[in-house]
Design a protein around this motif. Structure first.
Motif, PDB file in Angstrom:
ATOM      1  N   GLY A   1       3.543  -1.972  -1.030  1.00 28.41           N
ATOM      2  CA  GLY A   1       3.333  -1.578  -2.413  1.00 28.41           C
ATOM      3  C   GLY A   1       1.908  -1.187  -2.742  1.00 28.41           C
ATOM      4  O   GLY A   1       1.562  -1.034  -3.915  1.00 28.41           O
ATOM      5  N   MET A   2       1.064  -1.003  -1.736  1.00 27.31           N
ATOM      6  CA  MET A   2      -0.359  -0.706  -1.947  1.00 27.31           C
ATOM      7  C   MET A   2      -0.676   0.712  -1.484  1.00 27.31           C
ATOM      8  O   MET A   2      -0.394   1.072  -0.334  1.00 27.31           O
ATOM      9  N   THR A   3      -1.255   1.516  -2.359  1.00 23.56           N
ATOM     10  CA  THR A   3      -1.690   2.863  -2.000  1.00 23.56           C
ATOM     11  C   THR A   3      -3.203   2.938  -2.077  1.00 23.56           C
ATOM     12  O   THR A   3      -3.788   2.704  -3.143  1.00 23.56           O
ATOM     13  N   LEU A   4      -3.821   3.265  -0.957  1.00 24.63           N
ATOM     14  CA  LEU A   4      -5.281   3.393  -0.894  1.00 24.63           C
ATOM     15  C   LEU A   4      -5.668   4.842  -1.137  1.00 24.63           C
ATOM     16  O   LEU A   4      -5.022   5.769  -0.634  1.00 24.63           O
ATOM     17  N   ARG A   5      -6.772   5.048  -1.868  1.00 23.10           N
ATOM     18  CA  ARG A   5      -7.196   6.409  -2.184  1.00 23.10           C
ATOM     19  C   ARG A   5      -7.886   7.096  -1.024  1.00 23.10           C
ATOM     20  O   ARG A   5      -8.006   8.323  -1.002  1.00 23.10           O
ATOM     21  N   ASN A   6      -8.385   6.325  -0.066  1.00 20.64           N
ATOM     22  CA  ASN A   6      -8.992   6.889   1.131  1.00 20.64           C
ATOM     23  C   ASN A   6      -8.928   5.853   2.241  1.00 20.64           C
ATOM     24  O   ASN A   6      -8.383   4.763   2.053  1.00 20.64           O
ATOM     25  N   ARG A   7      -9.463   6.194   3.392  1.00 22.77           N
ATOM     26  CA  ARG A   7      -9.314   5.353   4.578  1.00 22.77           C
ATOM     27  C   ARG A   7     -10.526   4.460   4.860  1.00 22.77           C
ATOM     28  O   ARG A   7     -10.625   3.879   5.945  1.00 22.77           O
ATOM     29  N   VAL A   8     -11.434   4.355   3.921  1.00 24.70           N
ATOM     30  CA  VAL A   8     -12.646   3.565   4.122  1.00 24.70           C
ATOM     31  C   VAL A   8     -12.431   2.147   3.593  1.00 24.70           C
ATOM     32  O   VAL A   8     -11.995   1.953   2.457  1.00 24.70           O
ATOM     33  N   VAL A   9     -12.757   1.180   4.440  1.00 23.72           N
ATOM     34  CA  VAL A   9     -12.545  -0.227   4.125  1.00 23.72           C
ATOM     35  C   VAL A   9     -13.896  -0.946   4.144  1.00 23.72           C
ATOM     36  O   VAL A   9     -14.707  -0.737   5.052  1.00 23.72           O
ATOM     37  N   MET A  10     -14.114  -1.787   3.154  1.00 26.70           N
ATOM     38  CA  MET A  10     -15.210  -2.745   3.238  1.00 26.70           C
ATOM     39  C   MET A  10     -14.634  -4.029   3.813  1.00 26.70           C
ATOM     40  O   MET A  10     -13.810  -4.685   3.174  1.00 26.70           O
ATOM     41  N   PRO A  11     -15.017  -4.408   5.035  1.00 29.62           N
ATOM     42  CA  PRO A  11     -14.448  -5.608   5.645  1.00 29.62           C
ATOM     43  C   PRO A  11     -15.043  -6.864   5.038  1.00 29.62           C
ATOM     44  O   PRO A  11     -16.065  -6.819   4.347  1.00 29.62           O
ATOM     45  N   PRO A  12     -14.419  -8.016   5.291  1.00 33.01           N
ATOM     46  CA  PRO A  12     -14.930  -9.265   4.715  1.00 33.01           C
ATOM     47  C   PRO A  12     -16.238  -9.687   5.370  1.00 33.01           C
ATOM     48  O   PRO A  12     -16.314  -9.816   6.587  1.00 33.01           O
TER      49      PRO A  12
END
Length: 699
Positions: free
Chosen positions: A49-60
């Motif tokens: 149910g989650m749509t991301l606007r781009n492929r960039v992630v800030m990791p923990p």
């Protein structure tokens, strides 16, 4: 002593703030394309149910920003909101404690072990959602990585193996305690959902509890939670099932693993692929990391590892399980991130330290301003070392304000204000740029023909080339801000005074420290003597090939000396390292120190600690270990790296010249006390305080 009568602001000739020529650097770098083509990187991705606007992630990444009781602080709200405002697709909030106190990690770690933490966590997700980012949180139990001196309770784990050599010996968990921890993860996941998180991540890597069950290095159990792959994976299977039950079917569950532990006897990629077959049914995204606590330099990447060096690991999992993956590993270049996604290495690219340094990384790429990105240099000082070793809140060596970032640029001086900067090193450039960006007329004097100072020379060494990109950023920033950079000019007090400054910033750096050791000063940097200072090494870095296969002595095992050792070992030189202190790398950050120890062991460097330099001759040095006899070591070349001393003369002269006037004279960077890049940039940004003190800077 001479006095200067200030001229009224209206009588001064404005220097102007139009874009100026780029100041020269000793080492040129290839400039980033301001508008790189990144269609794959900027494309959306839907997972459950989650749509991301781009492929960039800030990791923990831990921050030490939380309040002492584990509650989200105002600083954290602003910090994460800044990364959301900057366009990041998915922000995975730093690891949060599911079992307190035994599972706690760090001095001020977030907590989610009670309902009272939910309201503030909701405020956090609300801030990120406001700017279009999706928010996840990493659920974690530290296991043997917990510190009993902080928690007040024994550390626990799968077995009695410490998380790293010399670490705390943990108490093995019994079956009932394991069941309780499984429930803690489920309860935490339910709270995360109520707090508005779009996904949850389980941390099963990096020597934390779930990793300590997975890895044969830690798990020596003989019951149903040990032995075979299935036994070692049992706890994670149970946690995954419990978490899925708690969050429902619409929220993605992510699993972070150390795909290759990079330690003899640990899990290899092949092992981890086999383990994942037992877990994959409950996993939506595989976060593919590497390394353990004992080789942190591969978990928090050291500076010399190339962009995207781990992406091949993620590809193996993506291809085998047909699930979205996250990869990380020194990714700084937008085109590298684009390649990783476009060529199928990974669906998502994590940039941790890169987004600490540059919160607006995504936005600048999308808007065609990639050449203005403040690119992380992977120094690991303000982020990793501050948090892990020093128990401080995180900072950044190249971004003096990681929370508000560029917000200071919206401020303006209220009357014509002139700032003169003496010295074009990192601190001087930061001060000059900052002053110009709030509307000051700024002149920067540099006595050499190039700017950059000592750091500008150090980037000639191959392992320091990432820092060259930062220096290039500074000189381009100075040009955009309209700083008048005058190289090859010795800034005498009279010359500075002729510009009628309101604020003078002295940033004249430091010089090599040469103690009065017999034979040293008359030989150092004299052609043919074979005795060289670090400044000579940096100035002639391209000529070091002559050391190949020779025996060299490096005196001083601090940051500078170990840089030289690294260069020499790459040339297959035989190295003897002499250090007066009882241990090497005393002034290095945690990651670089671990890298240095690894390098020394791999290349068989002879280390002589507790050993003092007694005398220097042609082709030899005399040393003494403790109270022992003097020993002579013969070598083709001796590198003397005994630290730096501040250049204090300029500040003293400027202070005397402007005494009795309203001209404020600041001393920053190494000239005020030898430090690191992080100290110089922070002091440079503090020029804002001087402008506030004068009453010319609007809030």
């Amino acid at each position: 002593m001479s006095l200067v009568t200030p001229m009224p602001p209206s009588a001064r000739t404005p220097i102007g703030r139009t874009t100026r020529p780029i100041a020269p650097l000793a080492v040129q770098v290839e400039r980033r394309d301001p508008a790189p083509a990144t269609p794959a990187l900027l494309s959306p991705l839907r997972v459950r149910g989650m749509t991301l606007r781009n492929r960039v992630v800030m990791p923990p990444m831990g921050t030490n920003f939380a309040l002492p009781d584990g509650t989200v602080s105002d600083t954290q709200l602003d910090y994460y909101e800044q990364r959301a405002r900057g366009g990041t697709g998915l922000i995975i909030v730093e690891n949060i404690c599911v079992t307190f106190p035994a599972g706690s990690n760090g001095t001020t770690q977030l907590r989610i072990d009670h309902d009272r933490y939910v309201p503030r966590l909701w405020e956090l997700t609300e801030r990120m959602h406001r700017h279009g980012s999706k928010a996840a949180i990493q659920l974690n139990h530290s296991g043997a990585s917990a510190n009993p001196r902080r928690t007040g309770t024994p550390a626990v784990s799968s077995s009695d193996q410490p998380s790293k050599p010399g670490g705390t010996i943990p108490v093995p968990l019994d079956v009932q305690e394991i069941a309780s921890i499984v429930q803690d993860f489920a309860d935490a996941a339910a709270r995360a959902r109520r707090a508005g998180f779009d996904a949850v991540e389980l941390h099963a890597g990096h020597s934390y509890l779930l990793s300590q069950f997975l890895s044969p290095l830690y798990n020596h159990r003989t019951d149903e939670y040990g032995g075979s792959l299935a036994g070692r994976a049992r706890l994670i299977r149970e946690v995954l099932a419990a978490v899925r039950g708690a969050v429902g079917e619409t929220i993605p569950v992510m699993l972070r693993i150390s795909a290759d532990e990079l330690v003899a006897g640990g899990n290899t990629i092949e092992d981890s692929l086999a383990i994942m077959e037992l877990l994959v049914d409950e996993v939506d995204i595989i976060d593919v990391s590497a390394g353990l606590a004992m080789n942190l330099q591969y978990q928090i990447d050291r500076m010399d590892l190339p962009d995207g060096w781990r992406s091949g690991m993620a590809r193996r999992f993506r291809e085998k399980f047909n699930l979205p993956t996250i990869t990380c590993g020194n990714v700084r270049d937008p085109l590298v991130a684009e390649r990783i996604v476009a060529e199928g290495d990974s669906d998502l690219v994590a940039m941790g330290r890169g987004l600490i340094a540059e919160p607006w990384w995504v936005r600048k790429v999308a808007e065609g301003r990639a050449d203005t990105i403040l690119e992380c240099v992977s120094c690991n000082i303000g982020c990793a070392d501050h948090r892990i070793r020093l128990d401080r809140p995180i900072r950044c060596s190249i971004n003096p304000d990681i929370v508000q970032h560029e917000a200071f640029m919206r401020r303006r001086v209220t009357s014509p204000t002139r700032v003169v900067v003496v010295g074009g090193g990192v601190g001087g450039l930061e001060a000059a740029c900052t002053a110009a960006e709030v509307g000051c007329d700024v002149v920067l004097f540099e006595s050499r023909d190039v700017v950059g100072g000592t750091v500008g020379e150090a980037v000639r060494l191959p392992a320091k080339r990432r820092i060259a990109i930062f220096l290039d950023y500074l000189v381009r920033r100075a040009a955009r801000a309209g700083v008048d950079v005058r190289t090859g000019t010795h800034a005498t007090p009279a010359l500075v005074a002729s510009l009628l400054p309101d604020v003078v910033v002295n940033a004249t750096g430091a010089a090599p420290l040469l103690p009065p050791i017999p034979g040293l000063r008359e030989r150092v940097d004299v052609p043919g003597s074979g005795v060289r200072s670090i400044t000579d090494v940096m100035a002639h870095a391209s000529e070091l090939e002559e050391l190949r296969g020779q025996h060299v002595v490096v005196v001083g095992a601090g940051a500078v000396g170990l840089d030289v050792v690294e260069v020499c070992t790459q040339l297959d030189a035989r190295v003897t390292l002499v250090e007066r202190l009882p241990a090497i790398a005393a002034d290095l950050d945690l990651i670089t120190a671990m890298q240095s120890h690894e390098m020394i062991e791999r290349h068989g460097v002879e280390v002589r600690t507790g050993t003092s330099l007694v005398e220097v001759g042609d082709g030899w040095v005399d040393v003494r270990t403790g109270d022992g006899p003097v020993e002579r070591i013969e070598s083709a070349t001796t590198f003397v790296c005994l630290g730096m001393r501040p250049n204090v003369e300029s500040y003293a002269a400027l202070s005397e010249h402007f005494a009795g006037t309203d001209v404020r004279v600041l001393d920053i960077g190494d000239s005020a006390g030898v430090g690191k890049i992080i100290d110089a940039t922070a002091a440079g940004r503090d020029v804002l305080l001087a402008l506030e003190t004068r009453g010319v800077l609007a809030p």
